[in-house]
Design a protein around this motif. Structure first.
Motif, mmCIF file in Angstrom:
data_model
loop_
_atom_site.group_PDB
_atom_site.id
_atom_site.type_symbol
_atom_site.label_atom_id
_atom_site.label_comp_id
_atom_site.label_asym_id
_atom_site.label_seq_id
_atom_site.Cartn_x
_atom_site.Cartn_y
_atom_site.Cartn_z
ATOM 1 N N ASN A 126 -37.462 -5.624 -9.721
ATOM 2 C CA ASN A 126 -38.813 -6.148 -9.883
ATOM 3 C C ASN A 126 -39.265 -7.067 -8.760
ATOM 4 O O ASN A 126 -39.980 -8.021 -8.975
ATOM 5 N N ALA A 127 -38.788 -6.757 -7.547
ATOM 6 C CA ALA A 127 -39.180 -7.603 -6.416
ATOM 7 C C ALA A 127 -40.476 -7.137 -5.790
ATOM 8 O O ALA A 127 -40.992 -7.756 -4.873
ATOM 9 N N GLY A 128 -41.011 -6.049 -6.291
ATOM 10 C CA GLY A 128 -42.152 -5.441 -5.622
ATOM 11 C C GLY A 128 -43.497 -5.922 -6.075
ATOM 12 O O GLY A 128 -43.637 -6.909 -6.795
ATOM 13 N N ALA A 129 -44.489 -5.156 -5.642
ATOM 14 C CA ALA A 129 -45.877 -5.511 -5.915
ATOM 15 C C ALA A 129 -46.202 -5.318 -7.393
ATOM 16 O O ALA A 129 -45.627 -4.484 -8.062
ATOM 17 N N THR A 130 -47.120 -6.132 -7.888
ATOM 18 C CA THR A 130 -47.567 -5.966 -9.272
ATOM 19 C C THR A 130 -48.918 -5.267 -9.314
ATOM 20 O O THR A 130 -49.385 -4.885 -10.365
ATOM 21 N N VAL A 131 -49.519 -5.100 -8.123
ATOM 22 C CA VAL A 131 -50.811 -4.410 -8.058
ATOM 23 C C VAL A 131 -50.588 -2.911 -8.215
ATOM 24 O O VAL A 131 -49.517 -2.405 -7.898
ATOM 25 N N PRO A 132 -51.610 -2.165 -8.713
ATOM 26 C CA PRO A 132 -51.422 -0.723 -8.859
ATOM 27 C C PRO A 132 -51.150 -0.076 -7.497
ATOM 28 O O PRO A 132 -51.727 -0.467 -6.490
ATOM 29 N N ILE A 133 -50.268 0.891 -7.502
ATOM 30 C CA ILE A 133 -49.893 1.578 -6.263
ATOM 31 C C ILE A 133 -50.946 2.653 -5.962
ATOM 32 O O ILE A 133 -51.446 3.318 -6.865
ATOM 33 N N GLU A 134 -51.310 2.774 -4.696
ATOM 34 C CA GLU A 134 -52.302 3.775 -4.285
ATOM 35 C C GLU A 134 -51.593 5.108 -4.013
ATOM 36 O O GLU A 134 -50.572 5.130 -3.331
ATOM 37 N N VAL A 135 -52.117 6.179 -4.585
ATOM 38 C CA VAL A 135 -51.506 7.501 -4.386
ATOM 39 C C VAL A 135 -52.451 8.356 -3.551
ATOM 40 O O VAL A 135 -53.622 8.510 -3.886
ATOM 41 N N GLU A 136 -51.944 8.867 -2.423
ATOM 42 C CA GLU A 136 -52.784 9.700 -1.544
ATOM 43 C C GLU A 136 -52.095 11.047 -1.321
ATOM 44 O O GLU A 136 -50.933 11.091 -0.915
ATOM 45 N N THR A 137 -52.810 12.118 -1.597
ATOM 46 C CA THR A 137 -52.259 13.457 -1.354
ATOM 47 C C THR A 137 -52.497 13.830 0.103
ATOM 48 O O THR A 137 -53.602 13.643 0.620
ATOM 49 N N VAL A 138 -51.455 14.309 0.756
ATOM 50 C CA VAL A 138 -51.577 14.669 2.174
ATOM 51 C C VAL A 138 -51.279 16.163 2.319
ATOM 52 O O VAL A 138 -50.223 16.634 1.892
ATOM 53 N N ASP A 139 -52.229 16.880 2.916
ATOM 54 C CA ASP A 139 -52.002 18.306 3.195
ATOM 55 C C ASP A 139 -51.705 18.474 4.667
ATOM 56 O O ASP A 139 -52.485 18.028 5.517
ATOM 57 N N VAL A 140 -50.577 19.094 4.969
ATOM 58 C CA VAL A 140 -50.215 19.347 6.366
ATOM 59 C C VAL A 140 -50.095 20.866 6.532
ATOM 60 O O VAL A 140 -49.463 21.529 5.703
ATOM 61 N N ALA A 141 -50.711 21.385 7.579
ATOM 62 C CA ALA A 141 -50.587 22.829 7.856
ATOM 63 C C ALA A 141 -49.230 23.068 8.509
ATOM 64 O O ALA A 141 -49.058 22.842 9.713
ATOM 65 N N VAL A 142 -48.252 23.476 7.683
ATOM 66 C CA VAL A 142 -46.892 23.687 8.209
ATOM 67 C C VAL A 142 -46.869 24.969 9.049
ATOM 68 O O VAL A 142 -47.373 26.006 8.614
ATOM 69 N N SER A 143 -46.308 24.881 10.255
ATOM 70 C CA SER A 143 -46.308 26.041 11.166
ATOM 71 C C SER A 143 -45.383 27.154 10.664
ATOM 72 O O SER A 143 -44.433 26.891 9.911
ATOM 73 N N ASP A 144 -45.630 28.375 11.125
ATOM 74 C CA ASP A 144 -44.759 29.494 10.752
ATOM 75 C C ASP A 144 -43.349 29.274 11.298
ATOM 76 O O ASP A 144 -42.362 29.642 10.665
ATOM 77 N N ALA A 145 -43.263 28.681 12.479
ATOM 78 C CA ALA A 145 -41.938 28.439 13.082
ATOM 79 C C ALA A 145 -41.094 27.552 12.176
ATOM 80 O O ALA A 145 -39.886 27.766 12.008
ATOM 81 N N ALA A 146 -41.740 26.556 11.547
ATOM 82 C CA ALA A 146 -40.990 25.638 10.668
ATOM 83 C C ALA A 146 -40.531 26.333 9.389
ATOM 84 O O ALA A 146 -39.629 25.851 8.705
ATOM 85 N N LYS A 147 -41.177 27.468 9.084
ATOM 86 C CA LYS A 147 -40.805 28.175 7.842
ATOM 87 C C LYS A 147 -39.809 29.310 8.122
ATOM 88 O O LYS A 147 -39.575 30.157 7.264
ATOM 89 N N ALA A 148 -39.248 29.331 9.324
ATOM 90 C CA ALA A 148 -38.404 30.470 9.729
ATOM 91 C C ALA A 148 -37.136 30.583 8.884
ATOM 92 O O ALA A 148 -36.694 31.676 8.573
ATOM 93 N N ALA A 149 -36.535 29.447 8.530
ATOM 94 C CA ALA A 149 -35.297 29.500 7.722
ATOM 95 C C ALA A 149 -35.653 29.197 6.278
ATOM 96 O O ALA A 149 -36.108 28.096 5.961
ATOM 97 N N ARG A 150 -35.470 30.189 5.408
ATOM 98 C CA ARG A 150 -35.856 30.023 3.994
ATOM 99 C C ARG A 150 -34.617 29.956 3.108
ATOM 100 O O ARG A 150 -33.597 30.581 3.390
#
Ligand SMILES: Cc1cc2nc3c(=O)[nH]c(=O)nc-3n(C[C@H](O)[C@H](O)[C@H](O)COP(=O)(O)OP(=O)(O)OC[C@H]3O[C@@H](n4cnc5c(N)ncnc54)[C@H](O)[C@@H]3O)c2cc1C
Length: 325
Positions: free
Chosen positions: A162-186
């Motif tokens: 309980n050492a953290g903030a007591t204020v509500p935490i902000e939640v942000e959705t981040v969309d990243v266009a992942v490259s085809d090269a990064a998806k090469a190993a499935r």
């Protein structure tokens, strides 16, 4: 205050202790923002706020689940480029270290892996404690290039509750266009490790380990562990002999444990083994050689044959339990 990105280590949304350790370190450097790879409906923001996160970036894409590490490294590089954090902290898991290495190349930044502590140095640089030579020495390493990236070994510190903030935490959705090269190993198949009904080695409060002295027979070690509700670990000699899985190896090239009680049976106490258990609260050693180095570290030592000692100890504990003593 400068933003510090912390990659969340979680299983299906349940945050692991490593994340609390990273957030504790992040608070020393600036304002911690958690980076959560996974579905938002599994996220429990309060788990992160409790340890000081004021914001959480949620990245949910099939690529993070279905591919190996490259999409996560790409997404983190995107966050570094767009949010310009003062540092990125990542758990020192096998995956975490590979993500960190790729991120370091992508962002042309300095990286320290397997740190045991992270602070802000007197010159303002991110400063890490980095054990070397099997934990015999701890070096102080500053990162001066780019966006400092650090992976922290699990069980490096005790995060304050309980050492953290007591204020509500902000939640942000981040969309990243992942490259085809990064998806090469499935990933084409996943197999769960067999559940042995014992606690997770890295987080267990009691660990009973066996070494070459077991001669490959872990029955006495396992029975003693089960009567204490402990996890079972092994030395590298036992793992290399094929007696126990590598996932349960304790030491420099295995898991680091910090239990309340560590029982080393048939383990000599090589420096590389000690590197993974030296921070245990109480160490008990069972070894037939009175000159074994492990006795130099042990709080309590028994010179004798491990099978005989562990079987007697198990019988005694079981009978006291049965009589309610
Ligand atoms: C780069 C590197 C990384 C390494 N990483 C790790 C690591 O992560 N973890 C690790 O453990 N090791 C690691 N090692 C190996 C390490 O140096 C040792 O070789 C290893 O820890 C020895 O394991 P052990 O104590 O089980 O075996 P041994 O050193 O052979 O000791 C066996 C002990 O059992 C005792 N014994 C024998 N029979 C009995 C009996 N019946 N009852 C009671 N006692 C008995 C003996 O007296 C002896 O002390 C690493 C080495 C290198 C070079």
């Amino acid at each position: 205050m400068s933003e510090i990105l912390v990659v969340v280590d979680h299983i299906g949304g349940a945050v692991r202790k490593t994340t609390a350790e990273l957030l504790t370190c992040a608070r020393r450097l600036g304002e911690p923002s958690a980076v959560y790879f996974g579905a938002e409906d599994g996220l429990i923001p309060g788990q992160l706020a409790r340890y000081g996160a004021t914001k959480v970036y949620v990245l949910d894409d099939d690529a993070y689940r279905d591919c190996l590490v490259a999409p996560k490294a790409e997404a983190l590089a995107h966050l570094v480029a767009t949010r310009r954090p003062a540092a990125v902290l990542i758990p020192s898991t096998l995956e975490g270290k590979e993500v960190a290495a790729r991120l370091s190349i992508k962002t042309d930044s300095g990286l320290v892996t397997d740190a045991s502590d992270i602070v802000r140095g007197e010159d303002g640089a991110v400063e890490t404690a980095k054990p070397v030579f099997g934990g015999a020495f701890t070096t102080t390493v500053s990162i001066t290039k780019g966006t400092p990236i650090v992976t922290l070994k699990p069980n490096s510190l005790t995060p304050p509750e309980n050492a953290g903030a007591t204020v509500p935490i902000e939640v942000e959705t981040v969309d990243v266009a992942v490259s085809d090269a990064a998806k090469a190993a499935r990933i084409i198949r996943r197999e769960s490790r067999a559940d042995l009904g014992r606690p997770d080695l890295a987080h267990a409060s009691i660990v009973v380990s066996g070494g070459r002295g077991t001669g490959g027979d872990f029955d006495a070690v396992e029975a003693f562990a089960d009567c204490l509700g402990a996890a079972v670990g092994a030395s590298r000699a036992a793992v290399d002999a094929g007696w126990y899985p590598h996932a349960l190896q304790v030491g420099q090239t295995g898991v680091t444990v910090t239990p309340q009680l560590y029982v080393a049976s048939g383990i000599s106490g090589a420096i590389q083994h000690i590197a993974g258990m030296r921070s245990s609260r109480t160490v008990v050693a069972v070894n037939k050689d009175p000159d074994a180095p492990i006795f130099g570290l042990a709080d309590f030592g028994v010179v004798g044959d491990l099978t005989s000692v562990l079987v007697q100890a198990t019988t005694e504990i079981d009978s006291r339990r049965a009589s309610g003593a």
